[in-house]
Scaffold this active site. Sequence first.
Site, PDB file in Angstrom:
ATOM      1  N   SER A 146       0.868  -1.193   0.000  1.00 46.73           N
ATOM      2  CA  SER A 146       0.000   0.000   0.000  1.00 46.73           C
ATOM      3  C   SER A 146       0.896   1.231   0.000  1.00 46.73           C
ATOM      4  O   SER A 146       2.072   1.153   0.391  1.00 46.73           O
ATOM      5  CB  SER A 146      -0.849   0.000   1.280  1.00 46.73           C
ATOM      6  N   TYR A 159      -2.674  -0.576  10.337  1.00 44.78           N
ATOM      7  CA  TYR A 159      -2.596  -0.881   8.900  1.00 44.78           C
ATOM      8  C   TYR A 159      -1.250  -0.406   8.340  1.00 44.78           C
ATOM      9  O   TYR A 159      -0.553  -1.135   7.624  1.00 44.78           O
ATOM     10  CB  TYR A 159      -3.760  -0.193   8.191  1.00 44.78           C
TER      11      TYR A 159
HETATM   12  P1  NAP Z   1     -11.162  -6.246  -0.506  1.00 48.85           P
HETATM   13  O1  NAP Z   1     -12.049  -5.847  -1.616  1.00 48.85           O
HETATM   14  O2  NAP Z   1     -11.642  -6.141   0.911  1.00 48.85           O
HETATM   15  O3  NAP Z   1     -10.661  -7.733  -0.795  1.00 48.85           O
HETATM   16  C1  NAP Z   1      -9.814  -8.401   0.086  1.00 48.85           C
HETATM   17  C2  NAP Z   1     -10.175  -9.872   0.081  1.00 48.85           C
HETATM   18  O4  NAP Z   1      -9.251 -10.545   0.967  1.00 48.85           O
HETATM   19  C3  NAP Z   1     -11.594 -10.122   0.633  1.00 48.85           C
HETATM   20  O5  NAP Z   1     -12.244 -11.140  -0.091  1.00 48.85           O
HETATM   21  C4  NAP Z   1     -11.298 -10.557   2.050  1.00 48.85           C
HETATM   22  O6  NAP Z   1     -12.307 -11.341   2.645  1.00 48.85           O
HETATM   23  C5  NAP Z   1     -10.022 -11.349   1.848  1.00 48.85           C
HETATM   24  N1  NAP Z   1      -9.332 -11.575   3.114  1.00 48.85           N
HETATM   25  C6  NAP Z   1      -9.187 -10.702   4.127  1.00 48.85           C
HETATM   26  N2  NAP Z   1      -8.522 -11.282   5.128  1.00 48.85           N
HETATM   27  C7  NAP Z   1      -8.253 -12.557   4.739  1.00 48.85           C
HETATM   28  C8  NAP Z   1      -7.612 -13.646   5.348  1.00 48.85           C
HETATM   29  N3  NAP Z   1      -7.125 -13.587   6.605  1.00 48.85           N
HETATM   30  N4  NAP Z   1      -7.484 -14.791   4.659  1.00 48.85           N
HETATM   31  C9  NAP Z   1      -7.997 -14.907   3.420  1.00 48.85           C
HETATM   32  N5  NAP Z   1      -8.636 -13.915   2.790  1.00 48.85           N
HETATM   33  C10 NAP Z   1      -8.768 -12.743   3.448  1.00 48.85           C
HETATM   34  O7  NAP Z   1      -9.801  -5.413  -0.508  1.00 48.85           O
HETATM   35  P2  NAP Z   1      -8.936  -4.823  -1.732  1.00 48.85           P
HETATM   36  O8  NAP Z   1      -9.170  -3.377  -1.761  1.00 48.85           O
HETATM   37  O9  NAP Z   1      -9.098  -5.655  -2.941  1.00 48.85           O
HETATM   38  O10 NAP Z   1      -7.488  -5.027  -1.095  1.00 48.85           O
HETATM   39  C11 NAP Z   1      -6.563  -6.014  -1.542  1.00 48.85           C
HETATM   40  C12 NAP Z   1      -5.188  -5.652  -0.985  1.00 48.85           C
HETATM   41  O11 NAP Z   1      -4.816  -4.368  -1.487  1.00 48.85           O
HETATM   42  C13 NAP Z   1      -5.152  -5.539   0.541  1.00 48.85           C
HETATM   43  O12 NAP Z   1      -3.952  -6.079   1.007  1.00 48.85           O
HETATM   44  C14 NAP Z   1      -5.203  -4.050   0.776  1.00 48.85           C
HETATM   45  O13 NAP Z   1      -4.568  -3.697   1.986  1.00 48.85           O
HETATM   46  C15 NAP Z   1      -4.426  -3.539  -0.422  1.00 48.85           C
HETATM   47  N6  NAP Z   1      -4.719  -2.150  -0.764  1.00 48.85           N
HETATM   48  C16 NAP Z   1      -6.000  -1.743  -1.040  1.00 48.85           C
HETATM   49  C17 NAP Z   1      -6.226  -0.399  -1.353  1.00 48.85           C
HETATM   50  C18 NAP Z   1      -7.608   0.139  -1.671  1.00 48.85           C
HETATM   51  O14 NAP Z   1      -7.781   1.381  -1.715  1.00 48.85           O
HETATM   52  N7  NAP Z   1      -8.597  -0.685  -1.928  1.00 48.85           N
HETATM   53  C19 NAP Z   1      -5.154   0.496  -1.367  1.00 48.85           C
HETATM   54  C20 NAP Z   1      -3.875   0.040  -1.093  1.00 48.85           C
HETATM   55  C21 NAP Z   1      -3.672  -1.293  -0.787  1.00 48.85           C
HETATM   56  P3  NAP Z   1     -13.350 -10.581   3.612  1.00 48.85           P
HETATM   57  O15 NAP Z   1     -14.222  -9.763   2.712  1.00 48.85           O
HETATM   58  O16 NAP Z   1     -14.034 -11.701   4.296  1.00 48.85           O
HETATM   59  O17 NAP Z   1     -12.525  -9.725   4.549  1.00 48.85           O
END
Ligand code: NAP
Length: 264
Positions: A146, A159
Site C-alpha cells: 500500500s 494498517y
Molecule cells: P477487498 O475488496 O476487501 O478484498 C480483500 C479480500 O481478501 C476479501 O475477499 C477478504 O475477505 C479477503 N481476506 C481478508 N482477510 C483474509 C484472510 N485472513 N485470509 C484470506 N482472505 C482474506 O480489498 P482490496 O481493496 O481488494 O485489497 C486487496 C489488498 O490491497 C489488501 O492487502 C489491501 O490492503 C491492499 N490495498 C487496497 C487499497 C484500496 O484502496 N482498496 C489500497 C492500497 C492497498 P473478507 O471480505 O471476508 O474480509
Amino acid sequence: MSNDQSAISPSPRENAVITGAASGIGAAVARRFRERGANVFLLDRDMPSLHRSFGNADDSKAKLFEADVSDTAQIKDIFAEIERCHGGVDSVVHCAGVARLGTVIEMDEATFDFVLKVNLKGTFLLAKHAMPSLLARKGSFTAIASDAGTQGASGYAAYCASKHGVVGLVKSLALDHGPSGVRCNAICPGFVETPMLEQLFGDNPTDRAFYEKSVPLGRFARPEDVAELAAFISSPAGAYLNGAIVALDGGSTAGYFSTAVLSR
Ligand code: NAP
C-alpha cells in the site's frame, strides 16, 4: 478444502496462486491471470463470493481454496496439495488484507494484533510456504502492500505498521532469494475502487471527493490497474524487477500536490 483436483493436470502452463481473490484487487488479478492462460489457484476466506465469481464447474483452469492466510496449517497444506497434484507454483500474487481504522489511543490491542496477523504474518506464511516451489521453478512473488507501506497514514496506525512490515519483508525476500532466481516485489497502490474503499468512505462523498481530487491523475485506481501491473511483474517482461516497491497511485506519493497552485 478445494474443489475437484483432477481437472488441472501438471502441464507446462503457469501455475499462479492468488490470495484475496474473492473481491476487489485479488479478483481482478485472478481474471487477468486466467486471461493469459495461467492455471489459477484462488484463496480467500470468503468462499461464497469466491464461488460466485469463479465457481463455474466448466472452468478447468481455476481451483478454489477456502483459507485464512494467517493460518499456518491451512497455507502449508494448500501449497503441499498444489505441489503434489499440479507440480508446483510459478507465481504468487498475495492480495488478501484487512484495514481497520484507529489511532493507538482508539484501537484496542486485539485489533492491532489482528491487522498485523493478517497483513504481515499472512505475507510471511505465503512467502515461506511458496518459496520451495518458487525456488525450484524460478518463480515470482508479488505482495500487494500500500502507499501506507511507504508513508504514514493518519488514523491507520496498525494498517500502516503492517504494510511497512510487508515492504521490509519483500525487500529481504528479494535479497535472500533473488540470487537463486526468485523475484520478489511489492505493489503500493493508493486508493483503489474496491469494497475496501467503499467501507472506508461509507456514505461520506465529501471525504471521497477530497481524496480523489488530491490524486494528480484525478481518479482512484481501478482493480484492473493493479492487476495489469501484477501480471507484468510476474511475466518475462518483468524479468529484471526484484526488490522493487512500485508506487501505483496516480502520482499521489510523488510529492506535494495542490490543485489550488495549478489554478492560480
Ligand atoms: P477487498 O475488496 O476487501 O478484498 C480483500 C479480500 O481478501 C476479501 O475477499 C477478504 O475477505 C479477503 N481476506 C481478508 N482477510 C483474509 C484472510 N485472513 N485470509 C484470506 N482472505 C482474506 O480489498 P482490496 O481493496 O481488494 O485489497 C486487496 C489488498 O490491497 C489488501 O492487502 C489491501 O490492503 C491492499 N490495498 C487496497 C487499497 C484500496 O484502496 N482498496 C489500497 C492500497 C492497498 P473478507 O471480505 O471476508 O474480509
